[in-house]
Structure formats: structure tokens, C-alpha cells
Design a protein around this motif. Structure first.
Motif, mmCIF file in Angstrom:
data_model
loop_
_atom_site.group_PDB
_atom_site.id
_atom_site.type_symbol
_atom_site.label_atom_id
_atom_site.label_comp_id
_atom_site.label_asym_id
_atom_site.label_seq_id
_atom_site.Cartn_x
_atom_site.Cartn_y
_atom_site.Cartn_z
ATOM 1 N N ASP A 189 119.793 38.175 19.881
ATOM 2 C CA ASP A 189 119.154 37.845 20.586
ATOM 3 C C ASP A 189 117.590 37.895 20.126
ATOM 4 O O ASP A 189 116.782 37.102 20.144
ATOM 5 N N ASP A 190 117.179 39.144 19.730
ATOM 6 C CA ASP A 190 115.831 39.528 19.316
ATOM 7 C C ASP A 190 115.393 38.845 18.178
ATOM 8 O O ASP A 190 114.543 38.865 17.620
ATOM 9 N N GLU A 191 116.559 38.136 17.118
ATOM 10 C CA GLU A 191 116.470 37.673 16.057
ATOM 11 C C GLU A 191 116.130 35.931 16.161
ATOM 12 O O GLU A 191 115.878 35.501 15.215
ATOM 13 N N ARG A 192 116.137 35.507 17.202
ATOM 14 C CA ARG A 192 116.106 34.064 17.480
ATOM 15 C C ARG A 192 114.813 33.483 16.980
ATOM 16 O O ARG A 192 114.788 32.542 16.358
ATOM 17 N N ASN A 210 112.261 38.833 8.519
ATOM 18 C CA ASN A 210 111.238 38.399 9.382
ATOM 19 C C ASN A 210 110.321 37.510 8.554
ATOM 20 O O ASN A 210 109.279 37.180 9.288
ATOM 21 N N ASN A 239 125.979 39.883 19.639
ATOM 22 C CA ASN A 239 125.173 41.240 20.007
ATOM 23 C C ASN A 239 124.938 42.124 18.840
ATOM 24 O O ASN A 239 125.794 42.186 17.811
ATOM 25 N N GLN A 240 123.804 42.760 18.870
ATOM 26 C CA GLN A 240 123.420 43.608 17.429
ATOM 27 C C GLN A 240 124.273 44.734 17.432
ATOM 28 O O GLN A 240 124.871 44.925 16.259
ATOM 29 N N GLU A 286 120.955 41.258 8.719
ATOM 30 C CA GLU A 286 119.878 40.867 9.487
ATOM 31 C C GLU A 286 119.138 39.722 9.071
ATOM 32 O O GLU A 286 118.857 39.816 7.761
ATOM 33 N N GLY A 293 108.145 44.419 11.470
ATOM 34 C CA GLY A 293 107.800 43.268 12.401
ATOM 35 C C GLY A 293 106.918 42.540 11.383
ATOM 36 O O GLY A 293 106.212 42.937 10.164
ATOM 37 N N ARG A 313 111.930 48.792 14.186
ATOM 38 C CA ARG A 313 112.236 47.486 13.255
ATOM 39 C C ARG A 313 110.967 47.049 12.562
ATOM 40 O O ARG A 313 109.688 46.867 13.315
ATOM 41 N N CYS A 362 122.703 36.706 13.987
ATOM 42 C CA CYS A 362 121.791 36.322 14.716
ATOM 43 C C CYS A 362 121.693 36.961 16.103
ATOM 44 O O CYS A 362 122.405 36.527 16.845
#
Length: 469
Positions: A350-353, A323, A227-228, A320, A460, A458, A348
Motif C-alpha cells: 500500500d505504501d508503494e502505490r 523510489n 501486504n508488506q 520493493e 525516501g 525506509r 506493490c
């Protein structure tokens, strides 16, 4: 095969021996003979495989063979690099390789005294290493002339040709002679960038030691899903391992790098940050302390992914995930250099998968998944409690703070106000007394104007920054 067998002159061989190099790497073995012939070249190889020597050594030999007097403010060889750190590293190598060949070397990049740059260029220089922004400034001011360039080199050419640099690069290319030797070197070369490079190269030879974006085989890679909000505790646990002798920790943003340094300090771990908002003296000091071991942890943004050549980096930690998947290749290339081995750890959320999926696609390999420790939550809570005692509790989220504020009073106007007993509401005020104008300015999270677009979000997409110039 020795360097002498590649056709290098004795002064260069002696300089290599002084640095302890006896056998060429594959990129050096395949590039040096071609470059000695004067051909243009597109070289693709993994990070840490000796690309700098591959283009500096034959270039010095060709400059020495063609004896020419350097005119004031002119230079004979121009090496363009995307970051200050990489420019400094290339210049350091060029001085070492040319120590017996009497080659003069100068560097120009932002964050340093432009007056010193002018002095360094005033008498002319054989090899100039520069970042595009500062170089163009000096040319436009009349302190640098590129009309006698014989060799043009783009190191980390994929980033140099990215949208952030392409306009500056085209401007520089128009200033150099058409008849020249042009060299592109990089660890990654996407097809679109390769096509663009063809505009600047003439009948180039191509040397590709490994498929583009292949990560170093000597790097043991793994990824842990977390988790972040628990990444900080996991980072602390990883850095507590005695096997971590010297580690580079990568974040996506400058603010994120500074925050990691602060939180590590709260856990009693000394570290420094290096990113585009740091002054040049701050960046040099942080890098010097990292090299000497005074601070074994360096937290960085991607400006360090292509400019740090420090021996003994045992671990690269992706706090992190990037991207831009190619940046992962450059990040982990900071370890396992000069024949050593290294470890690359990725965190990693969840939003980085999707970022992880892109990385595995570009590198054409699956990264080993390493689970969290069995008692991770217990250890994470203990680490957080220790940090709270050291530096105080973390600040509350902005949304929570906003909810605790008193409703803003309606602004006074010149129009008559209805009486409170009339059952009407004042202009700009909702039925619960909140001020619409104030809400629209602040928003529910209290961050910036509604037209500002949320500057703290963040990063993107594939956007890249030229702040490192």
C-alpha cells in the motif's frame, strides 16, 4: 546492413564475428557513422540494445587511425561509469572488440587494490574505464594523468550527472583537454539532465532510438498488490515456478537485500546478495555464481540495475519498487537482453502505490495487474511455518521488546532526594516510575537517540547514493 557497411575496419568486424554479432542494432547503426566522423553525441536507447559497442567500436577505430605513443600514467580514451560492475562489463567488452587492434585496456574502481591500479597505469593505457572516486584518488596521487585524453565517454550519463557524481565529474572534466570528443549514453535522459549535459558537449548529434525511459518491448511486465509482511511468501511461490531459470530480485536497501537472502535460505532457496556494503571479492563471487548458474537467484540493490549483463536472466522481480522511477527501467532491462524475451514482476504494498504511479507516468504505460493466487493466505502460512522450523521464529518487533523491559532506575545525583513518603517524585521520574531521561534517549521503539533521526527508516524521495563508487 552489416557492420562493414557502417565503415568499421576489418579487425573490428572480425572481433564482432568472433562474438557472434553479424548485424548492428539500431543504436549502433545510427551512432557509429556519426562517431567515426569525430562528432560529440548524446545517445539514448533502451537497456540491452548494444550501447557499449556503439561507442567502443568507433572509438577504437579512431584511436588506431591516429597512431600515438601512450605516455606513462596517461591514457587516450576515458570511459566513466557509475558502478564497479558496469565498469568491469565495459572493460570486458572493450578487450573483446579490440582483440585484433592491439588496444590496451585497464579498469580502476574502489574496492580493489590501488597498488594494482598504479601498476596498470604506470606504462600508460589506450582505454581506461573508471568510476569517478578511485580515478580522482589516482590523479591526485600522481599515478594518472588525463591531459592527453582524446575521447571522453559517460555511460549511464543520467546517473553520472546526478547530484551524487556531478562535483566529481566537473573536477575530472577540468583535467581533460578542451579539444576532445565527448559521448553521453544512457537509457534515460530527463530534461534537466539533458540541459546539464549541454555544458559538456559541443554541437552534439542526438540519437534517440526510443523515447527516454521506454521499457523494453520484449519484457512481459506485471504488478501484484500484496501486504508488506506477505511479500516473502509471494517471492517464494514465484521462485518455485520451473519457468524461473535465473532471476534478479531487487530491494531498495542493503539491509533489505541481506534479509531476503536469509529468509530465502530458511525456505531452502539458495541465493546471494550484491550491494555497496559487500567487498569487491564478495561482489565478484556472487556475480560469478549467478553467471554460472551455481546460484540462480541474485538479490541486489540498484547498483546491479546498471552493471549486470548476464545472458539467460528470465525474470526480474521488484521485491520493493524503486523510489526513483527511472531505476525501474534499468532494473527490468537486466532481462530480455540480446534479442531474448523476459518477465518483470513487481510486488506493490500500500505504501508503494505512489512509486507505481510515478513509474507508469515515466514509462508512459499501465502495468498489468496480476492478482494473488486464490489460496495465497493458506500457502503463505505454510511457507512461514516451514521457515520457522528451519531458522526459528522471526525476531519480535522492537516496540514489543521495549514494552517488556523493566523500567530503568533513576540515575543517582548529588542533589538531595525527597523521601518516598513525602508524596513527591524523584527528579527525572514520572508518577508511574518510568525514567524520562531513558525514554528520551531510547524512544518508544528503542532505536537510537532522539537527535539521530532514525537511521533505519525506509529510503525516501529521490535521494541517490554514491556508496557504489
Amino acid at each position: 546492413m552489416s557492420f562493414a557497411h557502417l565503415g568499421l575496419a576489418d579487425p573490428l568486424v572480425r572481433a564482432l564475428q568472433a562474438k557472434g554479432y553479424t548485424e548492428p542494432t539500431p543504436i549502433q547503426r545510427d551512432s557509429i557513422p556519426t562517431l567515426l566522423e569525430g562528432r560529440d553525441l548524446l545517445g539514448i536507447a533502451q537497456t540491452g540494445t548494444g550501447k557499449t559497442a556503439a561507442f567502443v567500436l568507433p572509438s577504437i577505430q579512431r584511436l588506431v587511425a591516429s597512431v600515438k605513443r601512450v605516455l606513462p600514467t596517461h591514457c587516450r580514451m576515458l570511459v566513466l561509469a557509475p558502478t564497479r560492475e558496469l565498469a568491469g562489463q565495459i572493460a570486458e567488452s572493450a578487450r573483446a572488440y579490440g582483440q585484433f587492434s592491439r588496444m590496451s585496456v585497464a579498469t580502476v574502481f574502489g574496492g580493489t587494490s590501488i597498488n594494482k591500479n598504479r601498476q596498470d597505469l604506470s606504462r600508460g593505457v589506450d582505454i581506461l574505464v573508471a568510476t569517478p572516486g578511485r580515478l580522482i584518488d589516482l590523479v591526485e596521487q600522481g599515478y594518472c594523468n588525463l591531459s592527453t585524453i582524446e575521447i571522453l565517454v559517460l555511460d549511464e550519463a543520467d546517473q553520472m550527472l546526478d547530484l551524487g557524481f556531478i562535483h566529481a565529474l566537473k573536477k575530472i572534466v577540468r583535467m581533460v583537454p578542451r579539444k576532445r570528443q565527448t559521448l553521453f549514453f544512457s537509457a534515460t535522459m530527463p530534461t534537466s539532465i539533458r540541459e546539464l549535459a549541454s555544458q559538456f558537449l559541443t554541437d552534439p548529434a542526438t540519437v534517440s532510438i526510443k523515447p527516454a525511459a521506454t521499457t523494453a518491448e520484449r519484457v512481459d511486465q506485471c504488478v501484484t498488490f500484496v501486504n508488506q509482511g506477505e511479500k516473502q511468501a509471494l517471492l517464494t511461490l514465484v521462485l518455485a515456478d520451473p519457468a524461473v531459470e535465473r532471476a534478479l530480485v531487487f530491494t531498495r536497501t542493503k539491509h533489505g537485500a541481506d534479509r531476503v537472502v536469509k529468509l530465502l535460505a530458511g525456505n531452502g532457496i539458495n541465493s546471494n546478495a550484491i550491494h555497496g556494503n559487500k567487498s569487491q571479492p564478495q561482489r565478484e563471487r556472487a556475480l560469478a555464481e549467478f553467471k554460472t548458474g551455481q546460484a540462480k537467484i541474485l538479490v541486489a540493490t540498484d547498483i546491479a540495475a546498471r552493471g549486470i549483463d548476464v545472458s539467460g536472466v528470465t525474470h526480474v522481480i521488484n521485491f520493493e519498487l524503486p523510489n526513483v522511477p527511472e531505476q525501474y527501467v534499468h532494473r527490468i532491462g537486466r532481462t530480455a537482453r540480446a534479442g531474448a524475451s523476459g518477465i518483470a514482476v513487481a510486488f506493490c504494498a500500500d505504501d508503494e502505490r505512489p512509486y507505481l504511479k510515478d513509474i507508469e507516468k515515466v514509462t508512459r504505460q499501465k502495468i498489468e495487474i496480476r492478482p494473488l493466487p486464490a489460496d495465497f493466505l493458506q500457502q503463505a502460512n505454510a511457507i512461514k511455518a516451514t521457515r520457522v522450523k528451519a531458522i526459528g521464529a522471526d525476531p519480535e518487533p522492537r516496540a514489543d521488546r521495549q514494552q517488556q523491559r523493566q523500567p530503568a532506575r533513576p540515575r543517582a545525583t548529588h542533589s538531595p532526594q525527597p523521601s518516598r513518603g513525602s508524596g513527591q517524585t524523584a527528579p527525572g521520574t514520572s508518577t508511574n516510575g518510568r525514567n524520562y531521561a531513558g525514554a528520551s534517549r531510547r524512544g518508544p521503539s528503542g532505536g537510537g537517540s532522539s537527535g539521530g533521526g532514525g537511521g533505519r527508516g525506509r529510503s525516501g524521495g529521490g535521494g541517490r547514493s554514491v556508496a557504489a563508487r
